[in-house]
Design an enzyme around this catalytic site. Structure first.
Site, short mmCIF file in Angstrom:
data_model
loop_
_atom_site.label_atom_id
_atom_site.label_comp_id
_atom_site.label_asym_id
_atom_site.label_seq_id
_atom_site.Cartn_x
_atom_site.Cartn_y
_atom_site.Cartn_z
NE ARG A 27 -2.35 -1.37 3.53
CZ ARG A 27 -1.76 -0.66 4.46
NH1 ARG A 27 -1.74 0.67 4.37
NH2 ARG A 27 -1.19 -1.22 5.50
CE1 TYR A 79 0.25 -5.76 -1.74
CE2 TYR A 79 -0.95 -3.86 -0.91
CZ TYR A 79 -0.37 -5.10 -0.71
OH TYR A 79 -0.43 -5.68 0.53
CE LYS A 92 -6.34 -3.50 4.40
NZ LYS A 92 -6.61 -4.09 5.71
CG HIS A 102 -7.28 -2.95 9.98
ND1 HIS A 102 -5.96 -2.62 10.17
CD2 HIS A 102 -7.28 -3.93 9.03
CE1 HIS A 102 -5.19 -3.34 9.37
NE2 HIS A 102 -5.97 -4.15 8.68
CB SER A 146 -0.94 -3.99 7.77
OG SER A 146 -2.00 -3.08 7.58
CG ASP A 198 -7.78 -7.08 6.74
OD1 ASP A 198 -6.88 -6.84 7.57
OD2 ASP A 198 -7.95 -6.39 5.72
NE ARG A 224 -0.07 -8.70 2.00
CZ ARG A 224 -0.81 -8.11 2.93
NH1 ARG A 224 -1.97 -8.62 3.30
NH2 ARG A 224 -0.40 -7.03 3.55
C1 OXD Z 1 -3.27 -4.68 5.12
C2 OXD Z 1 -3.97 -5.81 4.45
O1 OXD Z 1 -2.33 -4.12 4.55
O2 OXD Z 1 -4.89 -6.36 5.08
O3 OXD Z 1 -3.68 -4.34 6.24
O4 OXD Z 1 -3.65 -6.14 3.29
MN MN Z 2 -5.39 -5.37 6.93
#
Ligand code: OXD
Ligand code: MN
Length: 589
Positions: free
Chosen positions: A79, A207, A216, A236, A258, A285, A374
């Site tokens: 991110r 990404y 998000k 979150h 994260s 998440d 990921r």
């Molecule tokens: C983060 C994700 O970056 O969940 O928090 O991908």
């Molecule tokens: Mn996250």
């Protein structure tokens, strides 16, 4: 993809959606427009196309059936918080916690970037639903993208396609997300949010958190704004059910920054010395929390899949995840073994031959897998998937747990005195940064409620909103803080973590039931040694004492730092929080 592979027609879409798609197509000028129906056949077609174009590589089908590797542009692996903006009419509403740009200026900038950007590409129209399709708490959006990788990931991560389109037609409103890979040039990359018009525009990155706009951008930043107006919370947080040996299940929601182990905790396997305990995953998440008709707080997981951090996943740390990602998974930026199996640091088996950039592996040029590599996988592949994860009303929450990655200071666990104190505990959270965002790793920063990158409005107003929940929820959950990451003087972790964390969660739920003993301290209630299940854990007494200790001198310094951080929110800082901080200081005297 041709129109032949398409089983929903634009005629089924509400006129406002059709008009918006036409406007976007006339600006971005794609060669083709494909409305996603969300079917398995469509997913297979997307995969075939990406295999043909080289966007995906097929992994060893004997060991990893249905698994693929995507290598992103090396400049596009996390991110980008510095390029993420909240474009509210008033700068103050975005707050010091967000980058802000005036909506008109942001639209001008984005219009210029999107102009003709899909020429030669297919434009995918992806209707999606965040939350169980029949839940009164679910919300829909439509993402338009020129990335087949995004379309395939959205199929795994959300309830996407025909069902979502039908719900949108009934709901009447939806979040508009427009995404283009652009040139993948970091100099032409922006993630813009327009909360007042429920719009997201993202350009120049493929990404996850920048490009899968349901996650998000929608489920936290835009939904957070709506939640404040409507009296609920978009957080979150993972959500798990903890079943005790008597068969009683308590649900808890935990906010960790994260890459601090939310997916591992959500899929926890109890240690052998805790027979009869089980952990059920509702989400890993994001949680949407609503005051329920019975006076409790209820949670749904708006997502339908996991976008988890790969490195460190092995049979010991998370056997369930390790098994879950052996089939039907999209990997991003992992390494490869000589026989085409995915490989990452901490896998504890095999050897890397190729690194995440497709080069022969050479330890001198860095890790084989990117630290933020990921997996994307449907939640239905999780053997612990909670039978309640699809319940329209969600699950009732007994405890909220905040936690950061802190090598010193924060004890293993403590409980806030009450809701208002708990809001201060969340607001004061701090954590060492990770590879999930670009920038330095391992630097302590304030990350209130693990929402620093995701709160779509001024934190001062956000805390006020949290405080107001106490008036809406007569049976409030307890609020706790945990820290799995304390280290000794030589840098070794004091707590074993992973499955052993259940010992702490068991104390938390027994506390909520009024059964577990605690000692009151200045910062909150700490477990009495004999009230936390330590049998079967080979930890020296001195380590346990250190894990449960509160160093008052250090906490006084922490209170000063919290004070100067909160002061940055000026007149938007709720007076109640200032009062709570003063009470904490008085207790620390
Ligand atoms: C983060 C994700 O970056 O969940 O928090 O991908
Ligand atoms: Mn996250």
């Amino acid at each position: 993809m041709t129109a032949a592979g398409q089983s929903i027609s634009p005629a089924q879409a509400p006129p406002a959606l059709r008009r918006w798609v036409e406007q976007v197509a006339s600006r971005t000028r794609p060669d083709r427009v494909h409305w996603c129906d969300g079917s398995d056949a469509e997913y297979r077609l997307l995969i075939q196309q990406m295999l043909a174009s080289g966007e995906l590589l097929k992994l060893n089908p004997a060991t990893h059936p249905g698994c693929y590797l995507h290598r992103s542009n090396p400049s596009d692996v996390a991110r980008v918080e510095n390029l993420t903006f909240v474009c509210s009419e008033s700068r103050e509403d975005a707050g010091p916690n967000n980058n802000w740009m005036a909506p008109a200026e942001a639209h001008r900038k984005m219009d210029a970037l999107f102009d003709g950007c899909m020429h030669g590409r297919t434009m995918y129209v992806i209707p999606y639903c965040m939350g169980p399709i029949d839940s009164p708490y679910a919300r829909c959006g439509v993402e338009i993208t020129d990335s087949a990788y995004v379309a395939a990931n959205m199929k795994l991560m959300t309830r996407m396609g025909a069902e979502a389109l039908a719900r949108i037609a009934g709901d009447g409103s939806f979040v508009k997300g427009l995404h283009s890979l652009g040139e993948l040039d970091p100099g032409r990359r922006f993630i813009m949010h327009f909360p007042e018009s429920l719009e997201i525009q993202s350009y120049g990155s493929g990404y996850g958190g920048n490009a899968l706009l349901g996650k998000k951008c929608h489920a936290l930043r835009i939904a957070g704004w709506q939640a404040r107006q409507e009296g609920w919370l978009a957080e979150h947080m993972l959500v798990v059910g903890i079943e005790n040996p008597a068969g009683v299940t308590h649900y808890i929601a935990c906010a960790f920054p994260s890459a601090c182990g939310k997916t591992n905790l959500a899929m926890l396997i109890p240690p052998s010395s805790m027979p009869g305990w089980r952990v059920w995953t509702v989400g890993d998440d994001i949680a949407w929390l609503h005051p329920g008709p019975d006076g409790r707080l209820w949670a749904i997981n708006p997502e339908a899949g996991y976008f988890g951090v790969v490195p460190g996943t092995n049979v010991k740390t998370n056997r369930q995840a390790f098994e879950m990602i052996r089939r039907d998974t999209i990997f991003t930026n992992v390494g490869l073994t000589a026989d085409n199996q995915p490989w990452w640091e901490g896998i504890d088996e095999g050897k890397p031959a190729i690194d995440w950039q497709g080069r022969p592996y050479d330890p001198a040029t860095g890790p084989a897998a990117h630290p933020n590599s990921r997996f994307t996988v449907s939640a239905r592949q999780n053997p612990n998937y909670s039978p309640m994860a699809d319940a329209p009303q969600g699950v009732p929450i007994s405890a909220l747990v905040f936690g950061g990655r802190r090598s010193t200071l924060a004890p293993l666990v403590f409980q806030a005195h009450d809701w208002q104190h708990g809001v201060l505990v969340g607001a004061a959270m701090a954590s060492e940064t990770t590879a999930a965002a670009t920038g330095d790793v391992g630097v302590v920063r304030r990350d209130p409620m693990a929402m620093k990158p995701f709160a779509g409005y001024n934190f001062g107003d956000y805390w006020q909103h949290w405080l107001s929940i106490a008036r809406r929820v007569p049976q409030l959950p307890g609020i706790f803080h945990v820290n799995w990451f304390r280290r000794d003087a030589s840098g070794r972790f004091l707590w074993p973590g992973y499955g052993e964390n259940l010992r702490v969660l068991a104390w938390i739920i027994e506390r909520c039931e009024g059964r577990a003993a605690a000692d009151e301290t200045a910062i909150g209630a700490i477990p009495r040694r004999d009230s936390i299940k330590l049998a079967g854990l080979d930890l020296p007494d001195a380590t346990i004492a250190e894990l449960l200790s509160v160093d008052v001198a250090q906490w006084r310094r922490e209170a000063d730092e919290i004070d100067s951080y909160l002061a940055g929110f000026g007149s938007r800082l709720p007076a109640e929080l200032r009062g709570e901080l003063e009470s904490l200081r008085a207790r620390l005297k």
